[in-house]
Structures are given as structure tokens and as C-alpha cells.
Design a protein around this motif. Structure first.
Motif, PDB file in Angstrom:
ATOM      1  N   VAL A 278       5.746 -12.419  22.171  1.00 36.26           N
ATOM      2  CA  VAL A 278       5.441 -11.001  21.963  1.00 36.26           C
ATOM      3  C   VAL A 278       4.872 -10.841  20.556  1.00 36.26           C
ATOM      4  CG1 VAL A 278       6.418  -8.665  21.765  1.00 36.26           C
ATOM      5  CG2 VAL A 278       7.343 -10.251  23.463  1.00 36.26           C
ATOM      6  N   ILE A 279       3.797 -10.088  20.445  1.00 31.37           N
ATOM      7  CA  ILE A 279       3.305  -9.708  19.112  1.00 31.37           C
ATOM      8  C   ILE A 279       3.510  -8.199  18.959  1.00 31.37           C
ATOM      9  CG2 ILE A 279       1.333  -9.576  17.537  1.00 31.37           C
ATOM     10  CD1 ILE A 279       0.069 -11.936  19.027  1.00 31.37           C
ATOM     11  N   VAL A 280       4.192  -7.817  17.899  1.00 33.48           N
ATOM     12  CA  VAL A 280       4.376  -6.388  17.620  1.00 33.48           C
ATOM     13  C   VAL A 280       3.332  -5.992  16.579  1.00 33.48           C
ATOM     14  CG1 VAL A 280       5.991  -4.605  16.869  1.00 33.48           C
ATOM     15  CG2 VAL A 280       6.857  -6.642  18.045  1.00 33.48           C
ATOM     16  N   ALA A 281       2.372  -5.178  17.005  1.00 36.65           N
ATOM     17  CA  ALA A 281       1.282  -4.735  16.107  1.00 36.65           C
ATOM     18  C   ALA A 281       1.172  -3.217  16.221  1.00 36.65           C
ATOM     19  CB  ALA A 281      -0.026  -5.414  16.489  1.00 36.65           C
ATOM     20  N   THR A 282       2.290  -2.559  15.943  1.00 32.71           N
ATOM     21  CA  THR A 282       2.385  -1.122  16.244  1.00 32.71           C
ATOM     22  C   THR A 282       2.032  -0.218  15.062  1.00 32.71           C
ATOM     23  OG1 THR A 282       4.762  -1.405  15.901  1.00 32.71           O
ATOM     24  CG2 THR A 282       4.019  -1.269  18.161  1.00 32.71           C
ATOM     25  N   GLY A 283       1.606  -0.784  13.933  1.00 35.46           N
ATOM     26  CA  GLY A 283       1.094   0.047  12.840  1.00 35.46           C
ATOM     27  C   GLY A 283       2.144   0.945  12.201  1.00 35.46           C
ATOM     28  N   PHE A 284       1.667   2.020  11.598  1.00 34.73           N
ATOM     29  CA  PHE A 284       2.588   2.910  10.853  1.00 34.73           C
ATOM     30  C   PHE A 284       2.236   4.383  10.976  1.00 34.73           C
ATOM     31  CE2 PHE A 284       0.189   4.461   7.104  1.00 34.73           C
ATOM     32  CZ  PHE A 284      -1.017   3.825   7.359  1.00 34.73           C
ATOM     33  N   TYR A 285       1.276   4.730  11.824  1.00 33.23           N
ATOM     34  CA  TYR A 285       0.694   6.067  11.741  1.00 33.23           C
ATOM     35  C   TYR A 285       1.398   7.114  12.618  1.00 33.23           C
ATOM     36  CZ  TYR A 285      -3.282   9.102  10.586  1.00 33.23           C
ATOM     37  OH  TYR A 285      -4.085  10.111  10.082  1.00 33.23           O
ATOM     38  N   ASP A 286       2.447   6.706  13.339  1.00 38.83           N
ATOM     39  CA  ASP A 286       3.059   7.629  14.301  1.00 38.83           C
ATOM     40  C   ASP A 286       4.118   8.527  13.691  1.00 38.83           C
ATOM     41  OD1 ASP A 286       1.649   6.568  16.428  1.00 38.83           O
ATOM     42  OD2 ASP A 286       3.069   4.911  16.618  1.00 38.83           O
ATOM     43  N   ILE A 287       4.745   8.058  12.609  1.00 37.88           N
ATOM     44  CA  ILE A 287       5.895   8.793  12.081  1.00 37.88           C
ATOM     45  C   ILE A 287       5.594   9.251  10.654  1.00 37.88           C
ATOM     46  CG2 ILE A 287       8.371   8.691  11.601  1.00 37.88           C
ATOM     47  CD1 ILE A 287       8.586   6.472  13.665  1.00 37.88           C
ATOM     48  N   PRO A 288       5.438  10.565  10.436  1.00 30.35           N
ATOM     49  CA  PRO A 288       5.190  11.046   9.069  1.00 30.35           C
ATOM     50  C   PRO A 288       6.440  10.918   8.205  1.00 30.35           C
ATOM     51  CG  PRO A 288       4.686  12.745  10.727  1.00 30.35           C
ATOM     52  CD  PRO A 288       5.429  11.652  11.429  1.00 30.35           C
ATOM     53  N   ASN A 289       6.229  10.834   6.898  1.00 35.06           N
ATOM     54  CA  ASN A 289       7.352  10.941   5.965  1.00 35.06           C
ATOM     55  C   ASN A 289       7.689  12.423   5.837  1.00 35.06           C
ATOM     56  OD1 ASN A 289       7.572   8.187   5.307  1.00 35.06           O
ATOM     57  ND2 ASN A 289       5.874   8.357   3.854  1.00 35.06           N
ATOM     58  N   TYR A 290       8.657  12.856   6.604  1.00 40.41           N
ATOM     59  CA  TYR A 290       9.008  14.291   6.586  1.00 40.41           C
ATOM     60  C   TYR A 290       9.643  14.657   5.250  1.00 40.41           C
ATOM     61  CZ  TYR A 290       8.107  14.257  11.589  1.00 40.41           C
ATOM     62  OH  TYR A 290       7.500  14.136  12.817  1.00 40.41           O
TER      63      TYR A 290
ATOM     64  N   GLU B 200       6.106  -0.086   2.440  1.00 38.48           N
ATOM     65  CA  GLU B 200       4.925  -0.258   1.576  1.00 38.48           C
ATOM     66  C   GLU B 200       3.672  -0.330   2.445  1.00 38.48           C
ATOM     67  OE1 GLU B 200       6.133  -3.611  -0.914  1.00 38.48           O
ATOM     68  OE2 GLU B 200       6.754  -2.105  -2.372  1.00 38.48           O
ATOM     69  N   THR B 201       3.301   0.802   2.990  1.00 42.67           N
ATOM     70  CA  THR B 201       2.240   0.832   3.993  1.00 42.67           C
ATOM     71  C   THR B 201       0.849   0.588   3.398  1.00 42.67           C
ATOM     72  OG1 THR B 201       2.269   3.221   3.752  1.00 42.67           O
ATOM     73  CG2 THR B 201       3.462   2.331   5.623  1.00 42.67           C
ATOM     74  N   HIS B 202       0.764   0.608   2.065  1.00 50.70           N
ATOM     75  CA  HIS B 202      -0.543   0.353   1.424  1.00 50.70           C
ATOM     76  C   HIS B 202      -0.816  -1.145   1.279  1.00 50.70           C
ATOM     77  CE1 HIS B 202       2.503   0.277  -1.732  1.00 50.70           C
ATOM     78  NE2 HIS B 202       1.751  -0.638  -2.297  1.00 50.70           N
ATOM     79  N   LYS B 203       0.209  -1.990   1.516  1.00 48.61           N
ATOM     80  CA  LYS B 203       0.067  -3.428   1.251  1.00 48.61           C
ATOM     81  C   LYS B 203      -0.875  -4.115   2.226  1.00 48.61           C
ATOM     82  CE  LYS B 203       3.089  -5.345  -1.769  1.00 48.61           C
ATOM     83  NZ  LYS B 203       4.368  -5.953  -2.036  1.00 48.61           N
ATOM     84  N   TRP B 204      -0.725  -3.744   3.503  1.00 46.36           N
ATOM     85  CA  TRP B 204      -1.525  -4.392   4.540  1.00 46.36           C
ATOM     86  C   TRP B 204      -2.471  -3.383   5.151  1.00 46.36           C
ATOM     87  CZ3 TRP B 204      -1.444  -9.450   4.635  1.00 46.36           C
ATOM     88  CH2 TRP B 204      -0.300 -10.119   4.201  1.00 46.36           C
ATOM     89  N   PHE B 205      -3.701  -3.801   5.375  1.00 43.47           N
ATOM     90  CA  PHE B 205      -4.668  -2.943   6.053  1.00 43.47           C
ATOM     91  C   PHE B 205      -5.543  -3.850   6.909  1.00 43.47           C
ATOM     92  CE2 PHE B 205      -7.070  -3.899   2.149  1.00 43.47           C
ATOM     93  CZ  PHE B 205      -6.062  -3.880   1.198  1.00 43.47           C
ATOM     94  N   ILE B 206      -6.578  -3.318   7.512  1.00 44.37           N
ATOM     95  CA  ILE B 206      -7.373  -4.135   8.445  1.00 44.37           C
ATOM     96  C   ILE B 206      -7.943  -5.339   7.691  1.00 44.37           C
ATOM     97  CG2 ILE B 206      -9.355  -4.174  10.028  1.00 44.37           C
ATOM     98  CD1 ILE B 206      -9.002  -1.057  10.184  1.00 44.37           C
ATOM     99  N   GLU B 207      -8.535  -5.014   6.544  1.00 43.36           N
ATOM    100  CA  GLU B 207      -9.234  -6.007   5.729  1.00 43.36           C
ATOM    101  C   GLU B 207      -8.401  -7.269   5.461  1.00 43.36           C
ATOM    102  OE1 GLU B 207     -11.105  -3.889   2.422  1.00 43.36           O
ATOM    103  OE2 GLU B 207     -11.058  -5.760   1.304  1.00 43.36           O
ATOM    104  N   ASN B 208      -7.139  -7.088   5.096  1.00 44.80           N
ATOM    105  CA  ASN B 208      -6.349  -8.269   4.711  1.00 44.80           C
ATOM    106  C   ASN B 208      -5.349  -8.704   5.782  1.00 44.80           C
ATOM    107  OD1 ASN B 208      -4.370  -6.349   4.451  1.00 44.80           O
ATOM    108  ND2 ASN B 208      -3.929  -6.731   2.303  1.00 44.80           N
ATOM    109  N   SER B 209      -5.230  -7.943   6.892  1.00 40.58           N
ATOM    110  CA  SER B 209      -4.249  -8.382   7.894  1.00 40.58           C
ATOM    111  C   SER B 209      -4.900  -8.913   9.168  1.00 40.58           C
ATOM    112  CB  SER B 209      -3.258  -7.258   8.228  1.00 40.58           C
ATOM    113  OG  SER B 209      -3.878  -6.223   8.926  1.00 40.58           O
ATOM    114  N   ARG B 210      -6.224  -8.841   9.255  1.00 42.77           N
ATOM    115  CA  ARG B 210      -6.879  -9.367  10.470  1.00 42.77           C
ATOM    116  C   ARG B 210      -6.627 -10.877  10.587  1.00 42.77           C
ATOM    117  NH1 ARG B 210     -13.245  -8.883   8.403  1.00 42.77           N
ATOM    118  NH2 ARG B 210     -12.765  -9.744   6.363  1.00 42.77           N
TER     119      ARG B 210
END
Ligand code: FAD
Length: 324
Positions: free
Chosen positions: A126-138, A302-312
């Protein structure tokens, strides 16, 4: 009706750019796989602001060296959607859209069970690649659930002539404040720190700083939003509370991965507040054999650490390990 049972060597959870990158690698190695995506294709990107421009140049967003041709060096959202859609269709990526993974039962060594809203999958990896965009920091303040409040920004037109507060000082908040101001909105920013965020795109920073200095966009620094009411908001500043008239509130204070989902699978998180999931950086395998992480989810809070550019690159690391 009976829930169907399906078997694949690999189940990829999340049809974002990194989930697709994993699928492309799996295809090359002849590994049978499926991507399960709860929304539309590249669902997070689809929900980004209409006029957003990526900070990366297009070649840095490419998957598997497939050329990403854009009009300008830094592509916009529409071009990115086109690019990832073309890759998916042209490569006949096996993806099930609008199907949410509700749970993963990890087997001791092999034989994981992935349960979704539509089916049950039996798989060894299983690969979990579910990102971070679903849950806001309330913010957890009174009035945060009012209909005039949003944690996502889409298009400036909606806010024309309206008294709009933008909470936050990162790229999303700054882009929204500038766009709304330029489309006739009356913008006030509320910023916790004494200045605009240091990671704001270098070509945008002078624009926002100058607009604030000249008073076109109002800003409260060292301030936090205390309460949202139907026609006003209360701001806590170092000189005491200030109440201003308000029509709309955009709370753009970032997003976080679904830690509960990771923990329900049994993936360990660091206990230093950053909640970084445990994984081997050489293979991306978690503390559970056969369960891998890919993409922005690897950064914990630390959601700024990984993005498309460096996690592909995660895609190749994982599939090389699976194909060993
Ligand atoms: C405004 C903005 C601008 C950005 N600009 C750049 C940039 O210029 N360059 C760059 O490299 N990065 C940029 N990023 C970051 C980049 O978009 C993310 O890092 C990227 O989307 C990560 O890809 P991912 O596949 O890991 O996660 P995502 O793209 O978030 O994909 C995860 C997917 O998983 C799905 N999902 C979640 N839970 C489930 C579930 N239970 N079941 C099924 N599916 C599920 C989601 O719907 C989503 O489609 C930007 C981000 C934002 C918000």
C-alpha cells in the motif's frame, strides 16, 4: 448488494501528482496496481485558487520526464490540470475516482486489506499518498462556523466591494489579499507575526509589503482573530481588542495531513509536535512492512517541507523496493 472484493499487488491511496508518479513507475515494472482517489483527478490541485501560479517552473512539476509545456516558465492551475490529466489518460492509469478509502487493515507481513466506500481490496503493498489539503488548521474561535467564513480561497470576484479579512501571512493569504484588493474588495489582513511570512514568493513579497505600506491593504501585525460575528470581527492586538466591520472572513492559516487516518493504520508519528510519520528515507516504507508513504504527507505538520518538485522521487524509491 455484496461489496466487491478486488486483488492487486499494490494499492495507491490518493490520486494527486505523487500517486500518479507511483502508478507510472508501477506500470514500468509490470506491478498490478490501482489508485483510489476520493475526489476528482488531482483533487487537491483542482481546489486550488483559480488564478494561482505555481512557484515551481513547469519542468520541476514533470512526472517521469514527460515534458510539461506551459506558456510561461511557471505554469498556472489550468495548465497543471491539463498536464496531469493528459498523463493519466494517455498512459491508461488505473484510477478509481470518487471512492474514499475508509480504512486499511494492515496484515502482519503481507495481505493488507483496504476498505473503501465502494469496494474491498486485498493487496500486499500500500502506498499512502493522501497529501495535506483536506483538513484546515482551524482557529477554534467563536463564529468560525458562520457561512461567511471559509478556510479555502477560490476567486476574487466574489469579494468585490466587500469588507474581507484575510487571516495568515503565507503565500495563500498574500495571493488572496492582493487579488481581492485588485478586484475591488476592501481587504484587511490579520497577521500573527510582526511581518509577512518569510516563505512568500520572492517576486510577490514587495507587492504586498508596498500595498500595506501605502494603506491600500490594511494589516494588523502581532495580532490574532478573536471572534467572528455576523457583521463584524474582533481582533486581539498588542494595543488591546479592535472591532471592525466585516462581510467575509478567509482563514488561510494552512492545512494538515489526516493524522488520525495514519494512526488508524498503525503508522507511528513523532511525538515532538511535528507528528512526522515514521518511514525509511531510502525506501519510504513505514514501520509497517509493505506500507509506504509518498509525497507531501511525509512532512507531518511541516507541510512546506515536501512538495511536488522534491517528492516526485519517492515514486521510484518505493517501486524499486517493491520490485526487488
Ligand atoms: C496554492 C498552492 C501552490 C503550490 N505550488 C506548488 C509549486 O509551485 N510547486 C510544488 O512542487 N508544489 C506546490 N504546492 C504543493 C503541492 O501542490 C503539493 O505538495 C502536492 O499536491 C503534493 O502532491 P501529493 O500527491 O503528495 O498530494 P495531493 O496533491 O494533496 O494529493 C493527495 C490526494 O489524496 C486524496 N485523498 C486524501 N484522502 C483520501 C482517502 N481517504 N481516500 C482516497 N483519496 C484520498 C486527495 O483527494 C488528493 O487528491 C502548492 C500547494 C498549494 C496549496
Amino acid at each position: 448488494m455484496q461489496t466487491p472484493n478486488e486483488n492487486y499487488e499494490l494499492v495507491i491511496i490518493g490520486g494527486g501528482p505523487i500517486g500518479i508518479a507511483c502508478a507510472l513507475e508501477a506500470e514500468k515494472k509490470g506491478i498490478s496496481y490501482v489508485i483510489i482517489e476520493k475526489g476528482c483527478l488531482v483533487n487537491s490541485l483542482y481546489h486550488y485558487p483559480t488564478n494561482m501560479t505555481f512557484f515551481s517552473t513547469s519542468e520541476k512539476l514533470e512526472l517521469d520526464n514527460i515534458p510539461f509545456i506551459s506558456n510561461n516558465p511557471k505554469p498556472g492551475k489550468r495548465e497543471a490540470l491539463e498536464y496531469y490529466r493528459r498523463i493519466t489518460v494517455a498512459n491508461k492509469i488505473n484510477i478509481h475516482l470518487f471512492e474514499k478509502v475508509t480504512g486499511v487493515e494492515a496484515g502482519k507481513k503481507f495481505g493488507h486489506v483496504v476498505k473503501t466506500t465502494k469496494s474491498i481490496y486485498h493487496t500486499s503493498k500500500v502506498i499512502v499518498a493522501t497529501g495535506f489539503y483536506d483538513i484546515p488548521n482551524y482557529l477554534g474561535i467563536p463564529g468560525e462556523d458562520l457561512p461567511k467564513v471559509s478556510h479555502y480561497y477560490n476567486d476574487p470576484h466574489y469579494y468585490a466591494t466587500q469588507k474581507t479579512i484575510v487571516v495568515g501571512a503565507s503565500n495563500s493569504a498574500v495571493d488572496a489579499a492582493l487579488e481581492i484588493y485588485r478586484k475591488g474588495g476592501d481587504v484587511t489582513m490579520i497577521i500573527r507575526k510582526p511581518e509577512i511570512g518569510e516563505r512568500v514568493k520572492y517576486w510577490v513579497r514587495p507587492d504586498i509589503v508596498n500595498r500595506i505600506e501605502e494603506g491600500s491593504i490594511k494589516a494588523y501585525f502581532n495580532a490574532s482573530l478573536k471572534e467572528i460575528k455576523s457583521k463584524e470581527v474582533v481582533i486581539e492586538t498588542d494595543k488591546g481588542d479592535v472591532t471592525i466591520e466585516n462581510d467575509f472572513a478567509l482563514l488561510l492559516t494552512g492545512y494538515r495531513p489526516n493524522f488520525g487516518f495514519l494512526q488508524s493504520i498503525g503508522i507511528d508519528l513523532s511525538d515532538d509536535g511535528r507528528k512526522i510519520p515514521e518511514y525509511d528515507p531510502e525506501t519510504m516504507e513505514t514501520n509497517i512492512p509493505g506500507i509506504y508513504l509518498a509525497g507531501v504527507i511525509c512532512g507531518g505538520t511541516e507541510t512546506h517541507k515536501w512538495f511536488i518538485e522534491n517528492s516526485r522521487v519517492h515514486a521510484k524509491l518505493i517501486i524499486d523496493d517493491i520490485g526487488k
